[in-house]
Design a protein around this motif. Structure first.
Motif, mmCIF file in Angstrom:
data_model
loop_
_atom_site.group_PDB
_atom_site.id
_atom_site.type_symbol
_atom_site.label_atom_id
_atom_site.label_comp_id
_atom_site.label_asym_id
_atom_site.label_seq_id
_atom_site.Cartn_x
_atom_site.Cartn_y
_atom_site.Cartn_z
ATOM 1 N N PHE A 401 7.530 -6.379 9.933
ATOM 2 C CA PHE A 401 7.837 -7.190 8.775
ATOM 3 C C PHE A 401 7.031 -6.694 7.584
ATOM 4 O O PHE A 401 5.914 -6.202 7.727
ATOM 5 C CB PHE A 401 7.525 -8.666 9.044
ATOM 6 N N ALA A 402 7.621 -6.872 6.397
ATOM 7 C CA ALA A 402 6.985 -6.344 5.187
ATOM 8 C C ALA A 402 5.656 -7.010 4.910
ATOM 9 O O ALA A 402 4.778 -6.433 4.284
ATOM 10 C CB ALA A 402 7.930 -6.515 3.996
ATOM 11 N N THR A 403 5.502 -8.248 5.354
ATOM 12 C CA THR A 403 4.224 -8.932 5.119
ATOM 13 C C THR A 403 3.104 -8.326 5.941
ATOM 14 O O THR A 403 1.938 -8.587 5.673
ATOM 15 C CB THR A 403 4.365 -10.420 5.466
ATOM 16 N N ASP A 404 3.447 -7.553 6.969
ATOM 17 C CA ASP A 404 2.444 -6.998 7.863
ATOM 18 C C ASP A 404 2.003 -5.602 7.442
ATOM 19 O O ASP A 404 0.822 -5.301 7.447
ATOM 20 C CB ASP A 404 2.996 -6.947 9.295
ATOM 21 N N TRP A 405 2.968 -4.752 7.101
ATOM 22 C CA TRP A 405 2.600 -3.373 6.820
ATOM 23 C C TRP A 405 2.402 -3.095 5.347
ATOM 24 O O TRP A 405 1.951 -2.018 4.981
ATOM 25 C CB TRP A 405 3.656 -2.425 7.377
ATOM 26 N N TRP A 406 2.735 -4.029 4.485
ATOM 27 C CA TRP A 406 2.558 -3.797 3.051
ATOM 28 C C TRP A 406 1.361 -4.595 2.553
ATOM 29 O O TRP A 406 1.286 -5.809 2.717
ATOM 30 C CB TRP A 406 3.819 -4.194 2.285
ATOM 31 N N ASN A 407 0.424 -3.879 1.931
ATOM 32 C CA ASN A 407 -0.789 -4.512 1.430
ATOM 33 C C ASN A 407 -0.686 -4.845 -0.048
ATOM 34 O O ASN A 407 -1.068 -5.926 -0.480
ATOM 35 C CB ASN A 407 -1.990 -3.591 1.686
ATOM 36 N N GLY A 408 -0.149 -3.925 -0.853
ATOM 37 C CA GLY A 408 0.036 -4.169 -2.271
ATOM 38 C C GLY A 408 -1.213 -4.022 -3.110
ATOM 39 O O GLY A 408 -1.237 -4.466 -4.264
ATOM 40 N N LYS A 409 -2.262 -3.410 -2.552
ATOM 41 C CA LYS A 409 -3.511 -3.256 -3.306
ATOM 42 C C LYS A 409 -3.637 -1.889 -3.976
ATOM 43 O O LYS A 409 -4.637 -1.628 -4.641
ATOM 44 C CB LYS A 409 -4.700 -3.461 -2.365
ATOM 45 N N SER A 410 -2.657 -1.038 -3.816
ATOM 46 C CA SER A 410 -2.711 0.275 -4.445
ATOM 47 C C SER A 410 -2.426 0.165 -5.944
ATOM 48 O O SER A 410 -1.665 -0.706 -6.381
ATOM 49 C CB SER A 410 -1.700 1.221 -3.788
ATOM 50 N N GLU A 411 -3.036 1.046 -6.699
ATOM 51 C CA GLU A 411 -2.787 1.052 -8.140
ATOM 52 C C GLU A 411 -1.364 1.471 -8.468
ATOM 53 O O GLU A 411 -0.840 1.112 -9.526
ATOM 54 C CB GLU A 411 -3.776 2.004 -8.832
ATOM 55 N N LEU A 412 -0.733 2.216 -7.565
ATOM 56 C CA LEU A 412 0.645 2.622 -7.800
ATOM 57 C C LEU A 412 1.623 1.463 -7.681
ATOM 58 O O LEU A 412 2.783 1.595 -8.060
ATOM 59 C CB LEU A 412 1.041 3.719 -6.817
ATOM 60 N N SER A 413 1.167 0.333 -7.153
ATOM 61 C CA SER A 413 2.034 -0.853 -7.099
ATOM 62 C C SER A 413 2.156 -1.531 -8.450
ATOM 63 O O SER A 413 2.984 -2.429 -8.608
ATOM 64 C CB SER A 413 1.490 -1.856 -6.072
ATOM 65 N N LYS A 414 1.338 -1.119 -9.381
ATOM 66 C CA LYS A 414 1.378 -1.650 -10.738
ATOM 67 C C LYS A 414 1.664 -0.506 -11.701
ATOM 68 O O LYS A 414 1.467 0.658 -11.375
ATOM 69 C CB LYS A 414 0.064 -2.335 -11.098
ATOM 70 N N LYS A 415 2.129 -0.838 -12.852
ATOM 71 C CA LYS A 415 2.482 0.173 -13.849
ATOM 72 C C LYS A 415 1.222 0.819 -14.410
ATOM 73 O O LYS A 415 0.347 0.135 -14.952
ATOM 74 C CB LYS A 415 3.297 -0.477 -14.978
ATOM 75 N N ILE A 416 1.112 2.132 -14.286
ATOM 76 C CA ILE A 416 -0.039 2.872 -14.798
ATOM 77 C C ILE A 416 0.467 4.042 -15.618
ATOM 78 O O ILE A 416 1.661 4.325 -15.684
ATOM 79 C CB ILE A 416 -0.955 3.360 -13.648
ATOM 80 N N PHE A 417 -0.469 4.741 -16.243
ATOM 81 C CA PHE A 417 -0.112 5.857 -17.105
ATOM 82 C C PHE A 417 0.265 7.089 -16.270
ATOM 83 O O PHE A 417 -0.076 7.204 -15.089
ATOM 84 C CB PHE A 417 -1.260 6.200 -18.046
ATOM 85 N N LEU A 418 0.957 8.012 -16.936
ATOM 86 C CA LEU A 418 1.430 9.213 -16.253
ATOM 87 C C LEU A 418 0.275 10.055 -15.738
ATOM 88 O O LEU A 418 0.343 10.612 -14.640
ATOM 89 C CB LEU A 418 2.310 10.031 -17.205
ATOM 90 N N LYS A 419 -0.796 10.160 -16.493
ATOM 91 C CA LYS A 419 -1.947 10.943 -16.063
ATOM 92 C C LYS A 419 -2.539 10.388 -14.781
ATOM 93 O O LYS A 419 -2.923 11.136 -13.871
ATOM 94 C CB LYS A 419 -2.992 10.973 -17.179
#
Length: 532
Positions: A401-419
């Motif tokens: 289930f997505a609640t188990d294997w997905w943490n969501g703490k990565s910075e790529l889960s949020k909008k960041i700059f191209l660099k």
């Protein structure tokens, strides 16, 4: 002239009005006082028809009516595009500047309104509207609207920001799934996972030189499959984002192929293919998420990939409270994940390679664990649970289930700059597909050039040329036996080979031929060779 009413030739001119009047019946003759304006606006004028006096002071005036209808059309299109307030004012100001206050009418004017609306929205660094969406609304071709946007930008000397593909994805997800179709928690997970995958595709250069909307559709379909949302077809999503279905399917395939390459680091990575990568998606995304959270400081901790043990990734996905592995959560007291767990990276580093080789379970230990399980099962402790487990196993033997294997703490889960995106490591390093394809095409042209040079050499010097090609032997054999051979086209020779031969015979540089601009080279060196 006779009177058109009575036919008598008794026409006189009235002293007051200047019109011809019949003296017999008193009928005023028509079209007698009209004079053509051969001199333009400042030319001679008639008695009753004068330039600029028709409908003065009312909406029937041509210019005022044109401006009124133009503003009405602008308001209507802006309302359909959900643009209000200051944006509508900016669109009108932009059109007024472009047309010098004349506005306009005709089929081209809605295209100009759509182009100005796109420029206004894009200039605010918001990609809530796409060219395809605007073109579908105003009934215009995308290429025609794009050309109008280019003309508007060049005329006003505006530099538009880059297209924000992340914002566009969030808009599409909100439109499709935020109407009570999925739960709020699942909707937020899908949004985070989609943003993560899109920024991974940016890192892999899969968005470079490509249209963004098919990429949005491909990521959305994959995220829906990973979260168990049914009824999400790629054709429906393509229709929603106004993109071609074939292009969306191609981007979806490219995304799956990239995930297959990432999955090669898994213990079963060799068995992962494009067909089953969606089932292995939880493990792949979990690995990519943990890999992206690693600090790129040059120091690798642990024994395995990227500062963490890959076994820990699998272990976290297979824990009892995270995974249903054929039995329900109440069926066992101890987590089955202990059979998949390994030591932490710090402890493994202390053991070394020799310690890892010695870390094995004996046959006596395995036998003791198995006998203990049989004794507990024979006491009826697990009978009911095991029965339910076998019934459920026929339906699904293994589910995450997505609640188990997905943490969501990565910075790529949020909008960041191209660099920041390019600095992240997500387990795969790819070259831009356009660059790779360009290198392949250049190598193919180089091979064709070398082959063409050999053919020219065989014709110019037939007896001294390299006879490694079997075609020369075939020709000699045909001449010797005097047999008529059926005419068949040469294998592997097409129009490009003949063009390259022609250019080589006209002494065109090989570096120029490799670029592939055949028409230009033919015009310069072949068809225009007599004048140079």
């Amino acid at each position: 002239m006779p009177c058109y009413s009575c036919g008598h030739r008794s026409l006189i001119r009235d002293d007051i009005t200047g019109s011809l009047v019949c003296d017999s019946c008193g009928t005023v003759q028509k079209f007698d006082n009209y004079e053509t304006h051969t001199g333009g606006v400042n030319g001679p004028q008639g008695v009753f028809v004068r330039v600029g006096t028709s409908g003065t002071g009312s909406t029937l005036n041509y210019k005022e009516k044109k401006i009124f209808e133009a503003n009405k059309l602008i308001d209507d299109i802006a309302y359909k595009l959900n643009l209000l307030g200051q944006k509508v004012t900016d669109i009108k100001s932009m059109i007024d500047n472009i047309t010098d206050g004349e506005y306009g009418q005709g089929d081209w004017f809605p295209v100009l309104i759509g182009a100005c609306a796109y420029v206004v929205v894009r200039n605010e660094n918001k990609t809530t509207l796409s060219i395809a969406e605007i073109g579908d609304l105003i009934g215009c071709d995308v290429y025609e609207l794009g050309r109008m946007v280019t003309r508007v930008v060049d005329h006003l000397n505006i530099k538009l920001p880059e297209f924000d593909i992340v914002t566009s994805f969030e808009k599409v997800v909100r439109n499709l799934f935020n109407l009570g179709r999925v739960e709020s928690d699942k909707f937020e997970r899908m949004r985070e996972q989609g943003v993560f995958l899109i920024q991974c595709m940016i890192n892999w250069f899969l968005t470079t030189g490509r249209r963004p909307l098919p990429i949005v559709a491909a990521v959305l379909v994959l995220v829906a499959e990973l979260n168990g949302v049914e009824g999400v077809r790629i054709e429906d999503v393509a229709r929603e984002v106004h993109a071609a279905v074939s292009t969306c399917k191609l981007r979806y395939k490219e995304l799956l192929e990239a995930l297959v390459k990432v999955a090669q680091v898994l213990p079963w990575g060799k068995d992962v293919t494009v067909k089953n990568v969606v089932k292995n998606g939880p493990f792949v995304l979990r690995y990519m998420e943990m890999k992206s959270m690693e600090k790129c400081d040059g120091h690798r901790k642990g024994l395995h990939y990227g500062g963490f043990d890959l076994g820990e990734v699998v272990s976290q996905c297979l824990r009892k409270d995270d995974v249903e592995y054929g039995v329900e959560e109440k069926s066992v007291e101890c987590g089955d994940s202990r059979y998949f767990e390994v030591e932490t990276g710090s402890e493994l580093s202390k053991m070394g390679d020799d310690g890892m080789k010695k870390l094995q379970l004996s046959h006596e230990c395995l036998s003791m664990v198995y006998n203990k399980f049989l004794n507990e099962a024979s006491c009826g402790k697990y009978k009911e649970e095991i029965g339910r487990a076998y019934r459920r196993k026929s339906k699904r033997a293994f589910e995450l289930f997505a609640t188990d294997w997905w943490n969501g703490k990565s910075e790529l889960s949020k909008k960041i700059f191209l660099k920041q995106i390019l600095e992240k490591d997500v387990g795969l390093d790819l070259m831009p597909p356009s660059f790779v394809n360009g290198c392949v095409v250049v190598e193919r042209r180089r091979a064709k050039i070398n082959t063409a040079k050999l053919r020219i050499e065989r014709i110019v010097h037939p007896w001294t040329a390299d006879s490694g090609d079997c075609s020369d032997i075939d020709i000699l054999q045909d001449l010797h036996t005097n047999k008529r051979k059926r005419k068949t086209p040469a294998k592997g020779i097409d129009w490009e080979d003949f063009v390259i031969e022609t250019l080589l015979l006209h002494q065109v540089k090989e570096e120029e031929i490799e670029k592939g601009h055949y028409n230009t080279l033919l015009d310069l060196h072949v068809f225009n060779s007599g004048t140079t």
